[in-house]
Motif scaffolding. Structure first.
Motif, mmCIF file in Angstrom:
data_model
loop_
_atom_site.group_PDB
_atom_site.id
_atom_site.type_symbol
_atom_site.label_atom_id
_atom_site.label_comp_id
_atom_site.label_asym_id
_atom_site.label_seq_id
_atom_site.Cartn_x
_atom_site.Cartn_y
_atom_site.Cartn_z
ATOM 1 N N LEU A 11 0.849 -1.191 0.000
ATOM 2 C CA LEU A 11 0.000 0.000 0.000
ATOM 3 C C LEU A 11 0.884 1.240 0.000
ATOM 4 O O LEU A 11 1.755 1.387 0.870
ATOM 5 C CB LEU A 11 -0.914 -0.001 1.222
ATOM 6 C CG LEU A 11 -1.827 1.213 1.403
ATOM 7 C CD1 LEU A 11 -2.796 1.327 0.231
ATOM 8 C CD2 LEU A 11 -2.568 1.110 2.729
ATOM 9 N N ALA A 40 -4.447 -4.319 -13.867
ATOM 10 C CA ALA A 40 -5.405 -3.706 -12.956
ATOM 11 C C ALA A 40 -6.711 -4.494 -12.998
ATOM 12 O O ALA A 40 -6.995 -5.187 -13.987
ATOM 13 C CB ALA A 40 -5.646 -2.260 -13.348
ATOM 14 N N PRO A 87 -3.199 6.890 -8.319
ATOM 15 C CA PRO A 87 -4.171 5.812 -8.080
ATOM 16 C C PRO A 87 -4.319 4.878 -9.279
ATOM 17 O O PRO A 87 -4.522 3.675 -9.096
ATOM 18 C CB PRO A 87 -5.463 6.571 -7.788
ATOM 19 C CG PRO A 87 -5.008 7.856 -7.182
ATOM 20 C CD PRO A 87 -3.752 8.202 -7.941
ATOM 21 N N ASP A 89 -2.109 3.740 -11.071
ATOM 22 C CA ASP A 89 -1.005 2.787 -11.116
ATOM 23 C C ASP A 89 -1.299 1.545 -10.284
ATOM 24 O O ASP A 89 -0.504 0.603 -10.278
ATOM 25 C CB ASP A 89 0.290 3.435 -10.599
ATOM 26 C CG ASP A 89 0.788 4.549 -11.503
ATOM 27 O OD1 ASP A 89 1.200 5.598 -10.962
ATOM 28 O OD2 ASP A 89 0.765 4.371 -12.739
ATOM 29 N N THR A 90 -2.417 1.549 -9.589
ATOM 30 C CA THR A 90 -2.802 0.391 -8.788
ATOM 31 C C THR A 90 -2.994 -0.828 -9.677
ATOM 32 O O THR A 90 -3.752 -0.783 -10.659
ATOM 33 C CB THR A 90 -4.109 0.678 -8.025
ATOM 34 O OG1 THR A 90 -3.870 1.711 -7.067
ATOM 35 C CG2 THR A 90 -4.609 -0.569 -7.312
ATOM 36 N N GLN A 110 1.234 -7.063 -5.499
ATOM 37 C CA GLN A 110 0.186 -6.045 -5.535
ATOM 38 C C GLN A 110 0.757 -4.684 -5.150
ATOM 39 O O GLN A 110 1.461 -4.547 -4.141
ATOM 40 C CB GLN A 110 -0.949 -6.406 -4.563
ATOM 41 C CG GLN A 110 -2.060 -5.374 -4.464
ATOM 42 C CD GLN A 110 -2.915 -5.302 -5.708
ATOM 43 O OE1 GLN A 110 -3.342 -6.322 -6.250
ATOM 44 N NE2 GLN A 110 -3.181 -4.078 -6.174
ATOM 45 N N THR A 112 -0.920 -0.993 -4.427
ATOM 46 C CA THR A 112 -2.161 -0.246 -4.269
ATOM 47 C C THR A 112 -1.821 1.183 -3.892
ATOM 48 O O THR A 112 -1.133 1.422 -2.894
ATOM 49 C CB THR A 112 -3.046 -0.868 -3.181
ATOM 50 O OG1 THR A 112 -3.340 -2.228 -3.524
ATOM 51 C CG2 THR A 112 -4.349 -0.093 -3.036
ATOM 52 N N VAL A 113 -2.280 2.120 -4.703
ATOM 53 C CA VAL A 113 -2.011 3.535 -4.465
ATOM 54 C C VAL A 113 -3.275 4.165 -3.915
ATOM 55 O O VAL A 113 -4.281 4.309 -4.614
ATOM 56 C CB VAL A 113 -1.566 4.244 -5.747
ATOM 57 C CG1 VAL A 113 -1.185 5.692 -5.442
ATOM 58 C CG2 VAL A 113 -0.399 3.508 -6.391
ATOM 59 N N SER A 114 -3.221 4.537 -2.644
ATOM 60 C CA SER A 114 -4.407 5.075 -1.993
ATOM 61 C C SER A 114 -3.997 5.871 -0.765
ATOM 62 O O SER A 114 -3.017 5.537 -0.096
ATOM 63 C CB SER A 114 -5.349 3.938 -1.587
ATOM 64 O OG SER A 114 -6.450 4.439 -0.845
#
Length: 115
Positions: A11, A40, A87, A89-90, A110, A112-114
């Motif tokens: 993350l 994605a 985001p 790029d997630t 994984q 996750t960009v958030s």
């Protein structure tokens, strides 16, 4: 036989700069082509970056200037430095290698960009 093992990811906040690494195990030649793909949710797998044996590189347009693929010629590892993550790029990022006409894939990691 070659096995590719990825590390890194997780993350990340928008704007973050994680680094993915891919360690190949097995007999690797200097002409081994290695790439990073990503997939994605609900989308097709896409090629993000490629490094050829001679050191030339190619990038997906949307990551140019933000991502850098590099190789440690001694350890044979290939890394993907990702800067300015967005985001979009997630995705699950996969290491890919090709040698002697055979395709090899890592298990995926994984990202996750958030916030």
């Amino acid at each position: 036989q070659v096995q590719l093992v990825e590390s890194g990811g997780g993350l990340v906040q928008p704007g973050g700069s994680p680094k993915l690494s891919c360690q190949p195990y097995g007999s690797i030649s200097d002409t081994y082509v290695m790439s990073w793909y990503r997939q994605a949710p609900g989308k097709q797998r896409e090629l993000v970056a490629t490094m050829r044996g001679g050191g030339s590189t190619d990038y997906l347009d949307s990551v140019k200037g933000r991502f850098t693929i590099s190789r440690d010629n001694h350890l044979k590892t290939v890394s993907l430095q990702m800067n300015g993550l967005k985001p979009e790029d997630t995705a699950v990022y996969y290491c890919y290698g090709k040698q002697a006409g055979i395709d090899y894939w890592g298990q995926g990691t994984q990202v996750t960009v958030s916030s």
